[in-house]
Every structure is written in C-alpha cells, then in structure tokens.
Design a protein around this motif. Structure first.
Motif, PDB file in Angstrom:
ATOM      1  N   TYR A 160     107.275  31.121 152.616  1.00 47.33           N
ATOM      2  CA  TYR A 160     107.683  30.693 153.662  1.00 47.33           C
ATOM      3  C   TYR A 160     108.015  31.876 155.021  1.00 47.33           C
ATOM      4  CZ  TYR A 160     108.864  26.686 150.907  1.00 47.33           C
ATOM      5  OH  TYR A 160     109.087  25.578 150.197  1.00 47.33           O
ATOM      6  N   ARG A 164     108.817  27.694 157.824  1.00 43.31           N
ATOM      7  CA  ARG A 164     107.548  26.987 157.508  1.00 43.31           C
ATOM      8  C   ARG A 164     106.617  27.578 156.639  1.00 43.31           C
ATOM      9  NH1 ARG A 164     106.902  23.772 161.780  1.00 43.31           N
ATOM     10  NH2 ARG A 164     108.214  24.049 163.750  1.00 43.31           N
ATOM     11  N   TYR A 193      99.839  27.763 162.635  1.00 37.84           N
ATOM     12  CA  TYR A 193     100.202  26.785 163.242  1.00 37.84           C
ATOM     13  C   TYR A 193      99.969  27.098 164.772  1.00 37.84           C
ATOM     14  CZ  TYR A 193     103.089  25.568 159.372  1.00 37.84           C
ATOM     15  OH  TYR A 193     103.607  25.386 157.971  1.00 37.84           O
ATOM     16  N   TYR A 197     104.257  25.005 167.338  1.00 37.05           N
ATOM     17  CA  TYR A 197     104.504  24.480 165.915  1.00 37.05           C
ATOM     18  C   TYR A 197     104.012  23.424 165.277  1.00 37.05           C
ATOM     19  CZ  TYR A 197     108.096  27.940 167.280  1.00 37.05           C
ATOM     20  OH  TYR A 197     108.680  29.244 167.908  1.00 37.05           O
TER      21      TYR A 197
END
Length: 267
Positions: A160, A164, A193, A197
């Motif tokens: 992560y 994310r 991304y 986002y």
C-alpha cells in the motif's frame, strides 16, 4: 492456476472468533469506505475491482468471460460467480460455500468484530489458509494451502501507499516434501492511478521459470518476463469508477480483451 490466485485469498488466525458487530470504523485516507470493507473486496477479487468512493450493491464485468459479485447492505461481499467459480458467505452462521456449479465445499470461517474474514478450515478441521494484517488493519499477506482440493500453495502480498493498493506480489508452488517446494508461478501486478486518484492502469508481469522452478535471469541480470498484461481503464462514471477497460497481453501469449463494467450502488 492464475484464476485461483486472483479470485480468492483466505485468511486464518489460530483461535476461532464469532462476529460481534462492526465496531471497527476505520476508514482510508482517500475516502469514507471502511478498511474492513475494502479487505472484503481484496479477499475475493482483484484490486482493480475496488470501489472509488461509494459502496457497491452489485458489479458485473463482461469480456471474454463474465464476473458477477453481489454485496450485502453493509458493502461486504455476499456471493459471487467468478468465471464459473461460485461462492457464498454466511456471516450469521460463519460458513463459506465455494466451488464449481455442481461441486461445492463448505468451510468454517473465522471473523473478527469488523467482519474481516480471519480464517477458514475444511470439514476435517484442517487449516486451509493463513494471512496477516498491518497496524492499520489492511490485509497485507495471505497464504492459501490446499484450498478447494488443490495441492498448490498460493501466496499474495499487498503493498500500500497512503491506503491505496500499489502492488500485489503473487507466488505459487507445489510442496514436494517437508523441505522441498517446486515454484510454478511468480507474478507481480502494479496498480497506477491518475491525478484524480482514479484507477488508470494495471501492469501484470509473469516471470519465466526454469525447469527447477527458479526465475530465469538474462545476460543483463534482469528477470525474464514470460507474459505481460497491461489493462487501461476509462469511461469513469459519476462516482469515479471505471466502466470500460482494454487489456492487452504480450509475450508467450498475445491477446486483446475489452471489458464492460456495470455497477449498481447501495443507496
């Protein structure tokens, strides 16, 4: 083989806990969705099927094969048909039904008080998986052991960045004996991304393995890639979720697949 890795990751702790409610209300830094709900998505499907900012009631992905996933009124996965693999989660009775259309097995689930699936045992009481969570509660590693009558051991590690998912590492091997294991798959997936986002692209690399299971290293001291799949996502809806994608595979296998994603949201 890859299908089992990308469709289902199961977690297990040593003690059996019962559901005692959803007391864990931790959310991500980039949205209002609970981490435990996102874990439910990651437990069952690929990170590219995560919601952006609003919970799903159902999502359907159509392409060369179809996937259908239904969610309960809290946003957790309730049941699914993933390319002919069926699953149903009974949160009240702590049971998991999984298998093909005509042959399905029942497993005993371990939950925590946030509805994370922490574990699973088969009908003989054997542990079929084990996984780990980080301090924030994110699912970070799962090892699937002889699940669904499969003698292959699968491992996934989720990386992560600011809540994310940025990368997933997959490994699979066949245990020969207590000291020997034979690798059959080494794979990594990068998740990219855009500035808003939104999911923009995923790049999945499957590495070449030698006859003894080692990753092949070329004369530039680089790991040899057998297959690369690049998926590009587009046509974002009002909730910033992608609805179309094109996936191009190159290497030992070449193909192009177009995907259509239809989403129904919880009210």
């Amino acid at each position: 083989m890859k299908k089992y890795i990308s469709l289902l990751y199961i977690s297990l702790y040593s003690s059996i806990l019962l559901i005692s409610g959803c007391d864990d209300k931790k959310t991500t830094n980039t949205g209002s969705i609970q981490i435990s709900v996102l874990n439910s998505y990651l437990f069952h499907t690929e990170p590219e099927l995560l919601p952006n900012n609003k919970l799903f009631k159902q999502q359907k992905i159509e392409g060369s094969s179809n996937k259908l996933i239904n969610y309960d009124n809290l946003g957790y996965v309730a049941n699914y048909n993933l390319e002919g693999l069926y699953g149903k989660i009974n949160y009240d009775n702590a049971k998991y039904i999984y298998g093909m259309k005509e042959t399905r097995n029942e497993y005993e689930i371990t939950f925590d008080n946030a509805r994370n699936i922490l574990g699973m045992k088969n009908s003989n009481g054997d542990i079929v998986a084990i996984s780990e969570f980080d301090e924030q509660g994110h699912l970070v590693e799962t090892t699937l052991s002889h699940f669904a009558e499969n003698n292959i051991i699968f491992n996934s590690k989720i990386i992560y960045e600011q809540d994310r998912v940025e990368m997933v590492l997959y490994n699979a091997y066949i245990p020969v004996d207590e000291k020997t294991k034979f690798p059959v798959l080494v794979q990594e997936k990068d998740i990219i991304y855009n500035d808003n986002y939104q999911l923009e692209k995923t790049i999945t690399k499957s590495f070449k393995l030698s006859s003894n299971g080692d990753i092949i290293i070329n004369n530039k001291n680089e790991q040899e890639v057998e297959i690369t799949e690049t998926c590009t996502y587009s046509d974002y809806n009002e909730n910033q979720d992608w609805t179309k994608a094109i996936c191009i595979t190159t290497g030992n296998e070449s193909k192009t697949v177009n995907l259509i994603r239809t989403i129904e949201y919880l009210k």
